[in-house]
Each structure stands twice: as C-alpha cells, then as structure tokens.
Scaffold this motif. Structure first.
Motif, mmCIF file in Angstrom:
data_model
loop_
_atom_site.group_PDB
_atom_site.id
_atom_site.type_symbol
_atom_site.label_atom_id
_atom_site.label_comp_id
_atom_site.label_asym_id
_atom_site.label_seq_id
_atom_site.Cartn_x
_atom_site.Cartn_y
_atom_site.Cartn_z
ATOM 1 N N ARG A 80 0.843 -1.211 0.000
ATOM 2 C CA ARG A 80 0.000 0.000 0.000
ATOM 3 C C ARG A 80 0.872 1.252 0.000
ATOM 4 N NH1 ARG A 80 -3.665 -2.923 4.305
ATOM 5 N NH2 ARG A 80 -5.196 -3.841 2.891
ATOM 6 N N GLU A 112 -7.549 -2.854 -4.561
ATOM 7 C CA GLU A 112 -7.987 -1.716 -3.727
ATOM 8 C C GLU A 112 -7.694 -0.393 -4.435
ATOM 9 O OE1 GLU A 112 -6.748 -3.844 0.523
ATOM 10 O OE2 GLU A 112 -5.712 -2.040 -0.130
ATOM 11 N N GLU A 244 -1.181 4.425 7.792
ATOM 12 C CA GLU A 244 -2.461 5.113 8.023
ATOM 13 C C GLU A 244 -2.256 6.590 8.367
ATOM 14 O OE1 GLU A 244 -5.766 2.962 9.963
ATOM 15 O OE2 GLU A 244 -5.848 4.670 11.318
ATOM 16 N N LYS A 251 -7.385 1.208 5.678
ATOM 17 C CA LYS A 251 -7.788 -0.151 5.319
ATOM 18 C C LYS A 251 -7.770 -0.991 6.584
ATOM 19 C CE LYS A 251 -8.217 0.532 0.937
ATOM 20 N NZ LYS A 251 -9.556 0.525 0.365
ATOM 21 N N ARG A 252 -8.260 -2.215 6.451
ATOM 22 C CA ARG A 252 -8.283 -3.084 7.615
ATOM 23 C C ARG A 252 -6.859 -3.323 8.112
ATOM 24 N NH1 ARG A 252 -10.288 -9.285 8.550
ATOM 25 N NH2 ARG A 252 -9.948 -9.187 10.794
#
Lengths: 287, 213
Positions: A80, A112, A244, A251-252
C-alpha cells in the motif's frame, strides 16, 4: 494436593483454555491499543519512502500459510505504501510455497487501488507499475544472477509472459536499478540477500521477519546491513500505523487488531511463569 | 453469527479444529488432518517442480528444442536415483559432490564477509557505531555494553584454560549475557506462536463463523 503442588502441576489443557479465552475475547470485543512506532520500523518506512522514482523496490515474499498471520500484514502495508508513492515494484519468491500468498497480496492491494482510480495514471497496471517474477530455484542462483540481468534469470514471469517484453523490465535491468530489497521471510532468506546480493552488488536490504527470527536479526540492523527491520505482528502493526497516519490510507489493520490479544496472551504467560517459579522455589525450600 | 457458505472455508475450518484437537490429546481427527497436510504439501511441491522446473528448464530444451548439452544435467540428476541400486550406489557421490562444491564455493567467502567481518566491525567502538543505535549519547553506552558482552561471551567459550581468576569473572558475566539472549529468544518465540494462534482464530471467527469482520 497442596497448593504448591498445584502451582507446579497445572494441567496444560487449563493453560490452553485460559490462553484461548484471552485471545478470543479481545477479537470479539475489540479495543483500541496505541501503537508506538519503534526506530527499526521507522527506518524501514523511511527507506521505502525515499526510493528514487527511477529505481524499483524489490519484494521477496517468502512466507507460507504457517507464518501468514505475522508476515502477510507486513506485505500488505508495504505494498500500500509503495503503490501510493508510485514506486515500481518487482515481486518474487525464493520458495515455491509462498507464490499463491504473494499473488493474493498483490491482487488485493492492486484491486484496492484500481477500485478508487479515476484515470489511467492513478491505476496500478501490471507490467508498467509492477511485475511478479515468480520463483526460480535454487535460491542462491537467482540472487546472484539478478546482479547481472533480471530478465536472464526470470525469462518468464509468474503469469508466463516473456519478461523482456514488459515495459517495466526495460527500465529495471539488474540491481543497479533496484534501490531496496525487502525480504518478508520466516527463515534464512534475509541473510542470503545480505551475503550474496549486498556483499557483491551493494544492494540495500530491509527485512520483515517472524518474531522467532528477531533475536538472530537484530545484530544485522545494528551493523547497518539491514536498512530497517519489522518484527512479527508488532512490527506489522507499527508499519500499518505509519501507512495510516502518514499516507491517510484507511484499510483493515489485521496486525493492529490482533495486538490486544497478543498483549493479554503475553500477560497470561508471564503470570504462569511466575506461578511456576514461585512453586519451584517454595518446593525447593521445603526440601 | 453469519456462517460461511463456502465449502472450502468449511474444510479449512474443520481441518484447523482437527489439528487443535491435539491440544487435548492425540486422536484420529488430528492424524487425519496431519496426513492430509503432508500429502497435499508434497503433491503441490512435486507437481509444481514438474511443471515449472523440469519441463521448461530441462525436458523442453532437451527434447523439443534439441539442445543436447542439457543431457549432462539430466544424467547428473538421474545419478541421484542410483542410491536405490546397491551395486552402483556410489555414483550418487557425483551429484552430491557437485552440489556441495557449488554451495561451499559460493557461501564461504560471502558468509565470512556478512556474518563474521561485518559483525566484528559492528562491535568496534567507533563513532559510526555509536550513531547506529539512534540513541544520542546513550549510543556510547550501548556500544560499550555490546563490546563487553561479546568479549565476556567469547571468554565463556574459551575452554583451553580453567575458568579461574579474571577468566572466571568474565565467563560468569558472559553467562548473564547468554541468559539474556536466551530469554529474548524465548520471549520472541512465545510472541510468534501466539501470533499464529491469533491468525487462525481470526480466520475461524471471521470468514467461517462471521462473528468478527
């Protein structure tokens, strides 16, 4: 039976039961746990964050179902991060078992990103932005061979494409075009990368490892042979926190969700170790 | 609860429970799951090796493209199977010798550089090493502890002289460092094993039972 004997002979099934309860309850009733980012993970994050746009990040996915809970969250968080920063990625595995999990991680994160993409340049496209090279045994041969030419070692990628026809592989020839390798592994591969790719070709190596390997790997961080280190679920949670907070990617966070269970399980283990030791010393004094 | 309707999730969950049942005691469900695991893992590896290594890297070049040099690799590989024929089983030494020779040649210089020379450099009291701890002035203290730890631990493994006098003191300190190392390794092992348990429970409570997202 005296209480001392009870302390020394707690039925292991009772220990397993208590452990199961303290692990399951925090999963069912989640509670927020502050994640403090430590220097080794911050170092790895910075190493990824500062990769030059012309160079690639190589990720060695070497985890199998046995170590998936610890290592998969690391892989997802790094992917990510890298895709958000438009860093080119080359993925590979040194063992055969991780291939399916590596593909799943790449598919999940690219899915995603592409679900939110509005333009072609926002999308992550196979061959242009990333390539999954697959697997080529035995491990030392591709590690050494890629120093000369990646497409000579991996003539076909995981999906059967000729690698020399992929646009990304026309830019990324060998380790000179790779700024950082991250080995997400449950075994020795990080040491192989250091021994063969770093010593001979100067490749920088970052590591995400299982907690079992941590005490073996910290010396390599101190000597600067590792450009960062993520250890176990805690390390994965720290990287998730950075992704994050810094990149605003929500996201989870599977590793962060597991931290309360991990903490309580450790507390239970500590309590049982103390009980066992108290029982042992009382028994010894009685003798 | 929102049970999964996917039969593969059910198979996976039931096999997980069968393996967990060993925690109570050995039983036929555990044995069944264990045998399935061994069989599936081996079957996967064999078919993968066949389709991704032997066929594209040996059989295709040799038999389809006519690259006859590959026959040397085939013969060397086949020699491994001579182990099953007692009269010519000595031939197995040839492929074993080639493998050991290759790996020894490749790994000795690389291993010495990465695991010995660099590690020794890391214990030397230099400014670079103080800074490597990212701990400000405390870097000097950590480097000093590391330096003493290495020397004392090495002295514990020095068996050419009886541990008396100074050697007794340093070796005792060495034991303390070794014990701290064992403690750290044990702590990390607990963390790893509990993490694996959490991962499996996340699967059982999530995709299977639907209790957690």
């Amino acid at each position: 039976m005296k209480i001392v004997d009870l302390m020394l002979k707690i039925d292991r099934r009772i220990i397993y039961l208590i452990l199961a309860i303290v692990v399951i309850l925090p999963l069912i009733i989640p509670s927020a746990q502050h994640v403090r980012v430590m220097a080794p993970v911050q170092k790895l994050y910075t190493a990824v964050d500062t990769i030059h746009p012309d160079k690639a990040l190589m990720i060695d996915f070497d985890y199998d179902p046995q170590t998936q809970p610890e290592l998969e969250p690391m892989a997802l968080a790094i992917l990510r991060h890298a895709f958000k920063k438009k860093i080119k990625i080359l993925g590979l595995s040194l063992y055969v078992q991780p291939l399916g999990l590596a593909k799943a991680a790449l598919d999940q994160v690219t899915g995603e990103i592409n679900a939110l993409a509005k333009t072609n340049s926002d999308s992550v496209i196979y061959g242009r932005d990333y390539v999954f090279l697959g697997w080529q045994p035995p491990p030392i041969v591709p590690i050494l061979g890629m120093g000369e030419s990646i497409t000579n070692v991996y003539k076909k990628d995981f999906y059967g494409n000729q690698t020399d026809t992929l646009p990304l592989m026309k830019q990324i020839k060998n380790y000179n075009n790779v700024e950082l390798l991250i080995s997400i592994s449950s075994g020795d591969p990080p040491l192989w990368w250091v021994s063969y790719a770093q010593n001979r070709f100067g490749l920088r190596v970052g590591v995400g490892c299982t907690a079992v390997s941590a005490s073996d790997y910290y010396p390599y961080l101190q000597t600067g042979q590792f450009s960062g280190l993520m250890v176990g679920m805690k390390g994965a949670a720290e990287y998730e926190e950075l992704v994050e907070k810094d990149l605003n990617i929500h996201k989870r966070r599977k590793a962060s969700e597991a931290l309360p269970s991990l903490t309580y399980a450790h507390l239970v283990m500590i309590v049982f170790i103390i009980i066992g030791n108290i029982g042992y010393f009382i028994k010894r004094r009685q003798k | 609860m929102n049970f999964s309707l996917d039969p593969w999730v059910w198979i996976s969950a039931l096999l997980s429970l069968a393996i967990f049942s060993f925690l109570y005691k050995d039983n036929p469900f555990y044995k069944f799951a264990e045998h399935i695991f061994v069989g599936a893992a081996n079957g996967y590896a064999v078919t993968f090796y066949w389709h991704n290594i032997l066929v594209p890297s040996l059989f295709d070049p040799l038999f389809r493209q006519g690259k006859l040099l590959y026959i040397i690799s085939l013969i060397i590989g086949v020699l491994y199977f001579t182990r099953f024929i007692p009269k010519i089983s000595w031939l197995v030494r040839i492929p074993i010798g080639i493998t050991i020779g290759y790996y020894t040649g490749a790994s000795i210089p690389a291993g010495i550089q990465a695991n010995i020379i660099k590690q020794i450099q890391g214990t030397i009291l230099t400014k670079e090493n103080f800074l490597s701890w990212h701990a400000g002035n405390m870097g000097i203290v950590w480097s000093l502890i590391l330096f003493l730890g290495v020397l004392c631990t090495l002295s514990y493994f020095y068996f050419s002289r009886e541990h008396k006098g100074v050697l007794k003191i340093t070796s005792r300190i060495g034991i303390v460092f070794i014990m701290i190392g064992f403690g750290a390794a044990f702590g990390y092992t607990v963390m790893a094993r509990v993490s694996l348990l959490i991962g499996r429970l996340q699967f059982l409570l999530g995709p299977w039972l639907g209790i957690i997202k």
